[in-house]
Motif scaffolding. Structure first.
Motif, PDB file in Angstrom:
ATOM      1  N   GLU A 134     -12.863  -8.439   2.948  1.00  0.00           N
ATOM      2  CA  GLU A 134     -12.314  -9.228   1.845  1.00  0.00           C
ATOM      3  C   GLU A 134     -13.104 -10.523   1.771  1.00  0.00           C
ATOM      4  N   GLN A 146      -5.841  -5.209  -2.767  1.00  0.00           N
ATOM      5  CA  GLN A 146      -6.730  -4.905  -1.645  1.00  0.00           C
ATOM      6  C   GLN A 146      -6.794  -3.416  -1.321  1.00  0.00           C
ATOM      7  N   GLY A 148      -7.997  -1.322  -3.617  1.00  0.00           N
ATOM      8  CA  GLY A 148      -9.348  -1.133  -4.138  1.00  0.00           C
ATOM      9  C   GLY A 148      -9.588   0.223  -4.764  1.00  0.00           C
ATOM     10  N   SER A 152     -15.426   2.432  -1.846  1.00  0.00           N
ATOM     11  CA  SER A 152     -15.577   1.139  -1.195  1.00  0.00           C
ATOM     12  C   SER A 152     -14.610   1.022  -0.032  1.00  0.00           C
ATOM     13  N   ARG A 153     -14.985   0.206   0.944  1.00  0.00           N
ATOM     14  CA  ARG A 153     -14.103  -0.067   2.078  1.00  0.00           C
ATOM     15  C   ARG A 153     -13.351  -1.355   1.773  1.00  0.00           C
ATOM     16  N   THR A 154     -12.042  -1.293   1.823  1.00  0.00           N
ATOM     17  CA  THR A 154     -11.213  -2.436   1.473  1.00  0.00           C
ATOM     18  C   THR A 154     -10.243  -2.736   2.616  1.00  0.00           C
ATOM     19  N   LYS A 253      -8.617   6.751  -4.613  1.00  0.00           N
ATOM     20  CA  LYS A 253      -8.946   6.029  -3.378  1.00  0.00           C
ATOM     21  C   LYS A 253      -8.485   6.829  -2.163  1.00  0.00           C
TER      22      LYS A 253
END
Length: 320
Positions: A134, A146, A148, A152-154, A253
């Motif tokens: 973050e 968060q 996301g 992507s890595r969130t 996700k």
């Protein structure tokens, strides 16, 4: 009055306990509660803890009558927690002196439901800072933001309980419970529930937690037994949470995360017996095919060609 409770699950950790107990001592404050729960260790852990309690009578010790696993151990320890705020420590890791005070100060200053921190990864003699995914720091954010998007890595993919602190007066009690059927990966759906059902969070740039990633024969993440496959059950819980929202972004996700974790475990299959490898393939196929087809197709686009080929082969396995 107890301000902070720290839960420390322990299992066959005799090698690491002296360091763990030293870090507890260096972070102790009169209003901090440290709960060490021994999950029926078979090494010298019980004796070490009893000796420590003689020198540190403020420790809260629990010993399970049988080996329950870390999820149930955390739940049992939570029943003894008196603090408004809560955090965790793994028995083979350690804090920098003052880390708990700094984390608590950040949580109270930002006035959010929970905060997350960076950490230091320890590989033998090597140290490397691992930043929470973050970029916005020291600002209150919506936890749902968060989660996301796929690819992507969130923060919802940053499954480190100890890299955070949680306000028990602002978070519903049921959100703290872990699925006791899971011997590993129980923290993955736990964080999804937290992000879906809380109001505010923040990331602070503290680097006072040291996470041991070098050889530890008792670490679940390094095991190669039937419990290793519990990651499928954990991610099925994430799938169900995402589907229940009917939010296309969350579903995609979750599908992406499912593909990523399956690909990882397939790449690590050599640690499993031939029987468990076969079970890994068939159960992974059934699991990935349980997602909406379009969500899986969208997720696959974010992997390189070799990984896509592997995942597509798994998707086509005949489900038993």
């Amino acid at each position: 009055m107890t301000t902070l409770s720290v839960i420390v699950p322990v299992y066959n950790a005799a090698t690491f306990l002296p360091n763990c107990l030293a870090t507890i001592r260096s972070n102790y404050r009169d209003d901090f509660q440290f709960i060490l729960i021994d999950d029926h260790s078979t090494d010298e852990t019980p004796q070490i803890l009893e000796q420590a309690a003689e020198k540190m009578p403020w420790l809260t010790l629990i010993r399970n009558p049988e080996n329950y696993g870390v999820a149930k151990s955390r739940n049992l320890a939570l029943e003894r927690a008196d603090g408004r705020y809560l955090t965790y420590l793994d028995a083979d890791d350690w804090y920098q002196a003052g880390h708990l005070v700094e984390t608590l100060d950040g949580l109270q200053r930002l006035d959010v439901d929970f905060i997350r921190t960076d950490h230091v990864r320890v590989d033998a003699m090597n140290r490397s800072v691992k930043r929470a995914p973050e970029e916005v720091r020291d600002v209150a954010l919506d936890p749902k933001s968060q989660i996301g998007l796929k690819g992507s890595r969130t923060m919802v993919d940053y499954p480190y309980l100890w890299a955070g602190m949680y306000d028990r007066e602002r978070i519903a009690p049921e959100l703290f419970a872990f699925d006791e059927s899971l011997r590993t990966a129980a923290d993955r759906p736990w964080f999804w529930r937290l992000h879906l059902n809380t109001e505010s969070t923040a990331v602070v740039g503290l680097q006072g937690y040291f996470y041991r990633k070098d050889a530890n024969p008792t670490a679940l993440t390094q095991a190669g037994n039937r419990s290793t496959l519990h990651f499928l059950d954990a991610y099925a819980g994430i799938r169900d949470l995402a589907l229940a929202t009917e939010n296309e972004d969350y579903i995609e996700k979750a599908a992406y995360g499912a593909c990523r974790i399956v690909a990882f475990h397939v790449s690590m299959r050599a640690r499993l017996s031939p029987e468990l490898q076969s079970e890994l393939y068939h159960r992974s196929s059934a699991f990935l095919n349980s997602f909406p087809q379009e969500a899986v197709k969208a997720a696959l686009k974010h992997f390189d060609l070799p990984t896509r080929i592997v995942l597509k082969k798994i998707l086509r396995i005949e489900v038993r």
